[in-house]
Design an enzyme around this catalytic site. Structure first.
Site, mmCIF file in Angstrom:
data_model
loop_
_atom_site.group_PDB
_atom_site.id
_atom_site.type_symbol
_atom_site.label_atom_id
_atom_site.label_comp_id
_atom_site.label_asym_id
_atom_site.label_seq_id
_atom_site.Cartn_x
_atom_site.Cartn_y
_atom_site.Cartn_z
ATOM 1 C CE LYS A 18 20.964 47.000 41.044
ATOM 2 N NZ LYS A 18 21.132 46.623 42.473
ATOM 3 C CB SER A 68 20.425 49.817 44.053
ATOM 4 O OG SER A 68 20.985 48.520 44.189
ATOM 5 C CB SER A 100 20.112 46.457 46.458
ATOM 6 O OG SER A 100 20.653 47.687 46.862
#
Lengths: 445, 445
Positions: free
Chosen positions: A77, A147, A171
């Protein structure tokens, strides 16, 4: 089939000399080339950088010392620091920014032989619902959640074997549910968060995606997680069913999925019972929001000072404390969280594991929002491990997951229980069926 | 006199055009050149890099927009990331390592016009008593304390106006006491810790040194800390006197300093009373140690994997959990801390401020150890603000400080109270006097 290529299988094949790290990379690259143009899961990908890592693995003389994740492609990420790729946080100020040093988790993965493949798309600073252009591999018109949007979608699509995410609200676990992959948010504090963009010290946690739960066990070994009891059969397991305080947000199909999971587990011989959360939990979601506001205010101050009007109003409002949160309100939120953590620990001691929805329902249509995290904040704030099992399909044909939760620092129990539970639950939920179960649930409530 | 050059004075002089940032830098450089060869407070210092920052400040057209810290020389503990200087953590692996990005606090300071002067010496990873070669400016045979050794010594010697430290046990407040400077450990979570080397998520906190408490108020403005009541006079202040659980470690002179502070404040019209900590606090120091072990184990895993036998055995033992800490023990430690935090918040609500020793006594002789942090872990774990007031001198002629503590997120109350209290307390404590007071204290206990 590279989308079936698990870390466990890669480890076995490389050890046996049946496959090289470069073979794994080539198979992965093939999927990336086919799917990435439509999915947009990656924020940065340099095939040659990744291939060079695979070569280095193949060149290492001694197979025995290559590490448990030798040749396993991992996407990271883009709020997690990588020394050889930019860390952009999906925000203009950090476009192309190099950190020089790996995040601690990336460092550990490299030492275990993982191929750090790419950076995957995040919402801005992993602290908003905005800005992820990634599409859901099951339906391009829908969000993959966020996210950790890119990591979840990439693993679902076979573009990476392991995905690294983070979770402050929902997330990691919500995208796992939306994309039909396994998700794991470890106990807070069990794996270093150094090198992750900071939003909330109290809540930010590293998270993982995989297509097989055995890969999580491999990761638990690599990150040296505590030993914990690992149940061997569903029969006799004490399973609690939790309807979190924001249950009103949960769609009929997910209510059905949870109810059906309970029935399926009961049929398999588990002792299944409903959990009633103590009254103090009525304030837990407000406490979570208050803590995120208090900690986000400190976390984004420097961005506000440096970027001024270029920073999104959402962050500027947080820093300016336009909500007018007082120190007293902040202290009350922490006290609520602390008291709930003790109560939750006591409660979880009465079960081998509890189950709960991983999201409010299927992935919503559109990319404007990454979906509702209402089912996740509770567990994040409680510091407990959460493993999301894929397995249900909703009325729109989209995946839905169920979360398995255990006491803090018993991640191995959660992983083992989730593998067992996954063998018993799942199925397609038709629209009419979920409406019916929902009516039942409402009348029972 | 540059050692009298406070941030507040620099701000005033620059605003009035009486002094330039380069003047300030030149005066500071002069002190550095005289004192650094003996003190060894700096891990990195490039005069031209610092001078260029001063020039940039002087060149900025509009004095009004230069920032509240324009031209103020700040030294940064070498576990805090700086984009233009290496961050070495006093460990071989990171010698000369560039991070590319500033820590959030450094970023904010730069936006406020501060001159990021130098990196200052830390013990290894700010997580041990070993390795700081810095000497105490008051006596070269003694330690300046640690782990923020260099920042505290540099501010004491006039080599920097503001020093950045960190605190996980007593790494900011103890050196403040040993070096006779003001120290401030803000409330946990009030200022971003992003870009600080991670040891303990629960305890690590940024810390500051200054030679005048008004400089802390300036920093509180720069970091946008919450408004809180600021008392205006000592008369009528409700002051609690705390003897922390590890009181047995406290040297006679420090016992005398605390007792005398209480008398002096009473004489000045404060309502001074002894605080009895609830029984649950008996376990707080063990809980602190257990949490540091649990979190340090995760924090240094990547260093263990990357460095192997090159990593100091102290860290390897932590990662290997040679102490055999169980998940249950770790959970119990967190529960104790959580319960104490609630109890402390309630207790502190009954006082305007409480006072306690900043260290166990004067700085010990030798550089092998940075001294005993027994007086600090309690407050660190409680997340509360601590301001250390210099002012006492012990039998060996070394400085000693007294801590002022208030409720979490009321840092401005702690700062204001500390300024008032500083006006009333202090003095030299002779050996025979401290022995006598100690005998009294013992017979009273």
């Amino acid at each position: 089939m590279p989308d079936r290529l698990t870390a466990t299988a890669i480890a076995r094949d490389l050890a046996a000399g049946r496959r090289s790290a470069e073979d794994v990379f080539d198979a992965t690259l093939d999927v990336i080339q086919r799917r990435e143009p439509a999915l947009r899961a990656f924020a940065f990908f340099d095939p040659e950088l990744a291939r060079a890592q695979a070569w280095a693995i193949d060149a290492s003389a001694d197979r025995g010392t290559r590490g448990a994740l030798a040749g396993v492609p991992v996407t990271v990420k883009d709020v997690i620091a990588t020394k050889d790729m930019p860390t952009g946080h999906n925000t203009a100020r950090y476009a192309g920014a190099m950190t020089g040093v790996d995040a601690a988790c990336v460092d550990t993965l490299r030492q275990s032989g993982a191929v750090i493949l790419s950076k995957s798309v995040t919402t801005e600073f992993a602290a908003t619902q905005r800005g992820a252009m990634t599409r859901n591999p099951h339906d391009a018109a829908r969000t993959p959640g966020g996210s950790s949007s890119g990591s979840a979608a990439a693993v679902a699509a076979g573009m990476a074997t392991i995905g690294l995410g983070t979770q402050t609200g929902g997330s990691t676990i919500r995208p796992a549910s939306f994309n039909g992959v396994w998700g794991w948010k470890p106990s807070w504090g069990a794996i270093s968060r150094e090198g992750l963009k900071l939003y909330s010290l109290t809540c930010d946690t590293i998270g993982f995606y995989a297509r097989d739960p055995a890969d999580f066990t491999l990761l638990a070994d690599v990150f040296d997680l505590d030993p914990a009891p690992e149940p061997a059969q569903v029969r006799g397991l004490r399973i609690g069913v939790v309807r979190p305080p924001l249950w009103g947000q949960v769609a009929p199909a997910m209510r059905t999925a949870l109810a059906r999971s309970a029935e399926q587990l009961r049929a398999a011989g588990a002792e299944v019972s409903d959990v009633t959360l103590p009254e103090i939990f009525d304030g837990i979601d407000a406490a979570h929001a208050a803590i995120l506001l208090r900690e986000g205010r400190a976390a984004f101050l420097n961005e506000d000072r440096a970027q001024g009007a270029a920073l999104h109003p959402e962050f500027r409002a947080m820093v300016a404390n336009t909500a007018g949160q007082t120190p007293q309100e902040a202290r009350a939120a922490y006290r609520c969280a602390d008291a709930c953590r003790a109560a939750m620990d006591e409660l979880l001691a009465g079960y081998d594991a509890v189950i709960a929805p991983s999201a409010c329902g299927e992935a919503p249509v559109g990319l404007d929002s990454t979906g509702d995290p209402s089912m996740n904040g509770l567990w994040t704030l409680m510091s407990v491990p959460v493993v999301s099992i894929p397995g249900f399909t909703g009325p729109a044909g989209m995946p839905m997951g169920i979360s398995v939760i255990t006491r803090r620092f018993t991640d191995r129990t959660a992983l083992a229980a989730a593998r067992l539970i996954a063998g018993e639950i799942g199925g397609a939920i038709a629209a009419e069926e979920s409406a019916e179960d929902s009516a039942e649930a409402s009348s029972a409530a």
